[in-house]
Scaffold this active site. Structure first.
Site, PDB file in Angstrom:
ATOM      1  N   ARG A  44      67.959  54.040  -4.552  1.00 29.16           N
ATOM      2  CA  ARG A  44      68.566  54.707  -5.923  1.00 29.16           C
ATOM      3  C   ARG A  44      68.612  56.174  -5.222  1.00 29.16           C
ATOM      4  O   ARG A  44      67.798  57.064  -4.688  1.00 29.16           O
ATOM      5  CB  ARG A  44      67.312  54.687  -6.703  1.00 29.16           C
ATOM      6  CG  ARG A  44      67.594  55.655  -7.882  1.00 29.16           C
ATOM      7  CD  ARG A  44      66.721  55.416  -9.115  1.00 29.16           C
ATOM      8  NE  ARG A  44      67.013  56.550 -10.095  1.00 29.16           N
ATOM      9  CZ  ARG A  44      66.168  57.628 -10.446  1.00 29.16           C
ATOM     10  NH1 ARG A  44      65.204  57.851  -9.852  1.00 29.16           N
ATOM     11  NH2 ARG A  44      66.668  58.545 -11.394  1.00 29.16           N
ATOM     12  N   HIS A  79      71.255  63.923 -11.744  1.00 26.01           N
ATOM     13  CA  HIS A  79      69.850  64.122 -11.217  1.00 26.01           C
ATOM     14  C   HIS A  79      69.633  65.720 -11.233  1.00 26.01           C
ATOM     15  O   HIS A  79      69.437  66.413 -10.135  1.00 26.01           O
ATOM     16  CB  HIS A  79      69.275  63.498 -10.181  1.00 26.01           C
ATOM     17  CG  HIS A  79      67.693  63.378  -9.845  1.00 26.01           C
ATOM     18  ND1 HIS A  79      67.139  62.200  -9.645  1.00 26.01           N
ATOM     19  CD2 HIS A  79      66.920  64.400  -9.786  1.00 26.01           C
ATOM     20  CE1 HIS A  79      65.868  62.455  -9.397  1.00 26.01           C
ATOM     21  NE2 HIS A  79      65.607  63.681  -9.656  1.00 26.01           N
ATOM     22  N   GLU A 120      65.353  61.639 -16.156  1.00 28.62           N
ATOM     23  CA  GLU A 120      64.353  62.828 -16.858  1.00 28.62           C
ATOM     24  C   GLU A 120      65.029  63.530 -17.800  1.00 28.62           C
ATOM     25  O   GLU A 120      64.540  64.838 -17.552  1.00 28.62           O
ATOM     26  CB  GLU A 120      63.431  63.046 -15.886  1.00 28.62           C
ATOM     27  CG  GLU A 120      62.805  62.264 -14.917  1.00 28.62           C
ATOM     28  CD  GLU A 120      61.899  62.940 -13.790  1.00 28.62           C
ATOM     29  OE1 GLU A 120      61.641  64.044 -13.857  1.00 28.62           O
ATOM     30  OE2 GLU A 120      61.211  61.921 -13.264  1.00 28.62           O
ATOM     31  N   ASN A 141      60.143  56.670 -14.573  1.00 23.99           N
ATOM     32  CA  ASN A 141      59.509  57.310 -13.334  1.00 23.99           C
ATOM     33  C   ASN A 141      58.221  57.649 -13.854  1.00 23.99           C
ATOM     34  O   ASN A 141      57.981  58.190 -14.725  1.00 23.99           O
ATOM     35  CB  ASN A 141      60.387  58.604 -13.307  1.00 23.99           C
ATOM     36  CG  ASN A 141      61.838  58.432 -12.611  1.00 23.99           C
ATOM     37  OD1 ASN A 141      62.077  57.309 -12.547  1.00 23.99           O
ATOM     38  ND2 ASN A 141      62.390  59.520 -12.542  1.00 23.99           N
ATOM     39  N   TYR A 193      54.101  58.934 -12.452  1.00 23.96           N
ATOM     40  CA  TYR A 193      53.115  59.228 -11.451  1.00 23.96           C
ATOM     41  C   TYR A 193      51.777  59.283 -11.808  1.00 23.96           C
ATOM     42  O   TYR A 193      51.024  58.970 -11.166  1.00 23.96           O
ATOM     43  CB  TYR A 193      53.762  60.862 -10.856  1.00 23.96           C
ATOM     44  CG  TYR A 193      55.011  60.787 -10.483  1.00 23.96           C
ATOM     45  CD1 TYR A 193      55.058  60.412  -9.035  1.00 23.96           C
ATOM     46  CD2 TYR A 193      56.295  60.830 -11.062  1.00 23.96           C
ATOM     47  CE1 TYR A 193      56.418  60.822  -8.259  1.00 23.96           C
ATOM     48  CE2 TYR A 193      57.615  60.758 -10.289  1.00 23.96           C
ATOM     49  CZ  TYR A 193      57.528  60.849  -9.176  1.00 23.96           C
ATOM     50  OH  TYR A 193      58.705  60.459  -8.475  1.00 23.96           O
ATOM     51  N   GLU A 207      60.970  55.701 -10.048  1.00 28.00           N
ATOM     52  CA  GLU A 207      60.333  56.502  -9.155  1.00 28.00           C
ATOM     53  C   GLU A 207      58.611  56.111  -9.492  1.00 28.00           C
ATOM     54  O   GLU A 207      58.112  56.143 -10.531  1.00 28.00           O
ATOM     55  CB  GLU A 207      60.368  58.004  -9.598  1.00 28.00           C
ATOM     56  CG  GLU A 207      61.761  58.448  -9.187  1.00 28.00           C
ATOM     57  CD  GLU A 207      62.012  60.059  -9.571  1.00 28.00           C
ATOM     58  OE1 GLU A 207      61.211  60.665  -9.821  1.00 28.00           O
ATOM     59  OE2 GLU A 207      63.245  60.463  -9.759  1.00 28.00           O
TER      60      GLU A 207
HETATM   61  C1  GBH Z   1      60.296  63.554 -10.598  1.00 25.61           C
HETATM   62  O1  GBH Z   1      60.007  64.140 -11.425  1.00 25.61           O
HETATM   63  C2  GBH Z   1      61.942  63.804 -10.211  1.00 25.61           C
HETATM   64  O2  GBH Z   1      62.592  63.082 -10.659  1.00 25.61           O
HETATM   65  C3  GBH Z   1      62.093  63.943  -8.519  1.00 25.61           C
HETATM   66  O3  GBH Z   1      63.252  64.654  -8.373  1.00 25.61           O
HETATM   67  C4  GBH Z   1      60.659  64.894  -8.146  1.00 25.61           C
HETATM   68  O4  GBH Z   1      61.093  64.977  -6.817  1.00 25.61           O
HETATM   69  C5  GBH Z   1      59.735  63.908  -8.371  1.00 25.61           C
HETATM   70  O5  GBH Z   1      59.368  63.596  -9.758  1.00 25.61           O
HETATM   71  C6  GBH Z   1      58.221  64.485  -7.942  1.00 25.61           C
HETATM   72  O6  GBH Z   1      57.842  65.678  -8.508  1.00 25.61           O
HETATM   73  O7  GBH Z   1      53.561  70.361 -15.836  1.00 25.61           O
HETATM   74  O8  GBH Z   1      51.790  69.071 -15.329  1.00 25.61           O
HETATM   75  O9  GBH Z   1      53.815  67.812 -15.557  1.00 25.61           O
HETATM   76  C7  GBH Z   1      58.566  64.122 -12.101  1.00 25.61           C
HETATM   77  C8  GBH Z   1      58.666  65.252 -13.314  1.00 25.61           C
HETATM   78  C9  GBH Z   1      58.042  67.582 -13.481  1.00 25.61           C
HETATM   79  C10 GBH Z   1      56.331  65.773 -12.943  1.00 25.61           C
HETATM   80  C11 GBH Z   1      56.881  68.599 -13.247  1.00 25.61           C
HETATM   81  C12 GBH Z   1      55.456  67.041 -12.498  1.00 25.61           C
HETATM   82  C13 GBH Z   1      54.711  69.541 -13.099  1.00 25.61           C
HETATM   83  C14 GBH Z   1      53.536  69.184 -13.579  1.00 25.61           C
HETATM   84  N1  GBH Z   1      57.558  66.256 -12.756  1.00 25.61           N
HETATM   85  N2  GBH Z   1      55.598  68.185 -13.352  1.00 25.61           N
HETATM   86  S1  GBH Z   1      53.091  69.031 -15.111  1.00 25.61           S
END
Ligand code: GBH
Length: 505
Positions: A103, A149, A196, A336, A338, A406
């Site tokens: 991707r 992106h 996103e 996506n 995490y 992701e």
């Molecule tokens: C993704 O974003 C992106 O698509 C990618 O480019 C990036 O490298 C990857 O994740 C890793 O970060 O304010 O507590 O939510 C994920 C979205 C936005 C999640 C910022 C983390 C900061 C912490 N991210 N966020 S919080």
């Protein structure tokens, strides 16, 4: 509780010693369907470099990463991983991992330097992506291509505020999409419009942590900007889906969709109706905001209408028709994901530019417990149960096949590690293992269709406002020499997918 259970005996990992709400289980290597596909993901600005090579125009990230004082840890993507000049070496490496898909995203200002619908096309930029696509296909790797992106051509902000002008932006995005479909669509069968939208809207136009960096502090109207930006994304996504379906799909036979991110939210107090509904509301403000119009062809969630009032744009009759018409064309829900957080209801009235439904996101619940072990990023905790719950939430609401576009994490302390320590990434292996087990449970115990998985990321790269310190790669990149070294997790994924998929043969 034994915190060391999450630590490898052979590495020193700094996890906290807080108590966790639900202990991550041992990895069980549970089965996945034989036709389940996997791969790794990247984004153009994070890896390409070649910032002004061969006629590339400036994107908002070229601008943002050069602001003084720096908002990106003093670092920028001018060179990044130099993927622009090392592309075939990188494709060889990913082929050695046995990936089914890769991707990637296209840098809009590389193919149309000024970005607009009447601006010239940069054939050198087109040729880079042509070579990349051919290189992938020659190694039997299927490209999944994201059009946007986060790297809007700077010129579109200069001309008319980009996403802040829905009609102009939609017309320019349509033309950019047409160019990509017509030049690459003979070989590219999996398209994603946006990565996103929540982050583009809120982090770009409310907190200002990401480009273009609009916030109240920079004199922007954070009461309305994020919602206008979101509206532009929803409408221009639907318009591009329609263009693909009518002008290209009949001949090219590919698919198209959007990628949404989102944490899962557990109530801060599991026994309180107030906090339970705050968690649900937070999910609607984060995910439903985009997914309801895009996948259901419906208005924004009613909670958002009620709380945001006139701050939230209305859909015209024609826009509503476009949404209803295009909703069923989206091929799958691109997710996506995490981590998981706690949602805590705040007392009314909300801030005048509130964008959360008056919900606070916190790392500890009312009993002082954490979600799970912390990774190399403080917001990213290992919470596979939350992932499974989010898969259920999305499935119940949208009834669409899901592709994980992701998922991944940096290991605790990885930003300070030597090469030898970093490639021995047992924490990341454990994270992947647990999250893949969660997918297996979602498929076989909950009846959810999940079709594929992309690890974030193929290699360490420029992590936006965090710069190069945050390493999410399954490949280590030494930024001084640009040498790539596979981490153990790359081979773990290769072997794990092979074995998990055999279990259901
Ligand atoms: C993704 O974003 C992106 O698509 C990618 O480019 C990036 O490298 C990857 O994740 C890793 O970060 O304010 O507590 O939510 C994920 C979205 C936005 C999640 C910022 C983390 C900061 C912490 N991210 N966020 S919080």
């Amino acid at each position: 509780m034994n915190v060391n259970m999450f630590q490898a005996k052979d590495t020193v990992l700094q996890t906290d010693n807080e108590e966790w709400v639900s202990e991550p289980h041992e990895v069980e290597e549970l089965p996945l369907p034989p036709d389940f596909f996997w791969g790794a993901a990247t984004a153009a600005y994070q890896i390409e470099g070649g910032a002004s090579q061969d006629g590339k125009g400036k994107s908002i990230w070229d601008t943002f990463s050069h602001l003084e004082p720096s908002r990106t840890n003093g670092e920028n993507g001018d060179v990044a991983c130099d993927h622009y000049n090392r592309m075939s070496e990188d494709v060889d490496l990913m082929a050695s991992y046995g990936v089914d898909v890769y991707r990637l995203s296209i840098a809009w200002s590389r193919v149309i330097p000024l970005g607009g619908r009447n601006d010239p096309v940069n054939e050198d930029g087109i040729s880079f992506y042509n070579r990349l696509i051919d290189c992938l296909l020659a190694r039997n790797i299927e490209p999944i291509i994201t059009l946007y992106h986060w790297d809007a051509p700077q010129e579109l902000y200069n001309r008319y505020g980009a996403f802040l002008n829905t009609a102009e932006f939609k017309a320019d995005f349509e033309q950019f999409a047409r160019l990509c479909f017509s030049r690459f669509g003979d070989r590219v069968k999996k398209w994603v419009t946006y990565n996103e939208p929540y982050i583009i809207s809120i982090f770009g136009h409310h907190s200002g942590v990401l480009a273009p960096g609009h916030s109240a502090a920079t004199g922007h109207d954070t009461r309305t900007e994020p919602w206008r930006v979101g509206h532009t994304i929803v409408i221009s996504h639907a318009a591009v889906v329609k263009i693909y379906a009518t002008e290209f799909q009949p001949v090219q036979n590919g698919s198209i969709t959007i990628v949404l991110n989102g944490h899962f939210y557990e109530p801060w107090d599991a026994n309180s109706e107030e906090h339970k509904s705050a968690a649900q509301r937070r999910l609607e403000f984060y995910i439903g905001w985009f997914a309801d119009p895009v996948f259901l062809g419906k208005d924004y969630p009613s909670q958002m209408r009620a709380r945001l009032g006139p701050r939230l744009p209305e859909f015209s009759t024609e826009e509503m028709r476009l949404l209803r018409e295009t909703a069923p064309i989206n091929a799958y829900y691109g997710m996506n994901h995490y981590s998981t957080k706690f949602a805590r209801a705040l007392s009314d009235p909300p801030a005048e530019d509130d964008c959360t439904g008056n919900v606070e996101e916190v790392a500890t619940n009312n009993e002082g417990k954490m979600l799970g072990p912390v990774s190399g990023m403080s917001w990213l905790r290992v919470a596979p149960d939350g992932f499974r719950k989010l898969l259920n939430w999305v499935w119940d609401r949208y009834h669409l096949p899901i592709v994980i576009t992701e998922n991944g994490c940096p290991c605790p302390g990885e930003s300070q590690m030597t090469l030898e320590e970093s490639v021995n990434d047992t924490f990341r292996i454990r994270y992947f293992g647990l999250y893949l087990d969660a997918i297996s449970r979602a498929i076989y115990e909950d009846g959810i269709i999940v079709q594929g998985y992309c690890a974030w990321s193929f290699m360490d790269n420029f992590e936006w406002s965090a710069g190069y310190g945050a390493r999410y790669g399954i490949t280590h990149v030494e930024y001084d020499t640009l040498v790539r070294t596979p981490k153990k997790s790359a081979y773990y994924l290769k072997q794990s997918f092979n074995e998990r998929r055999k279990k259901r043969d």
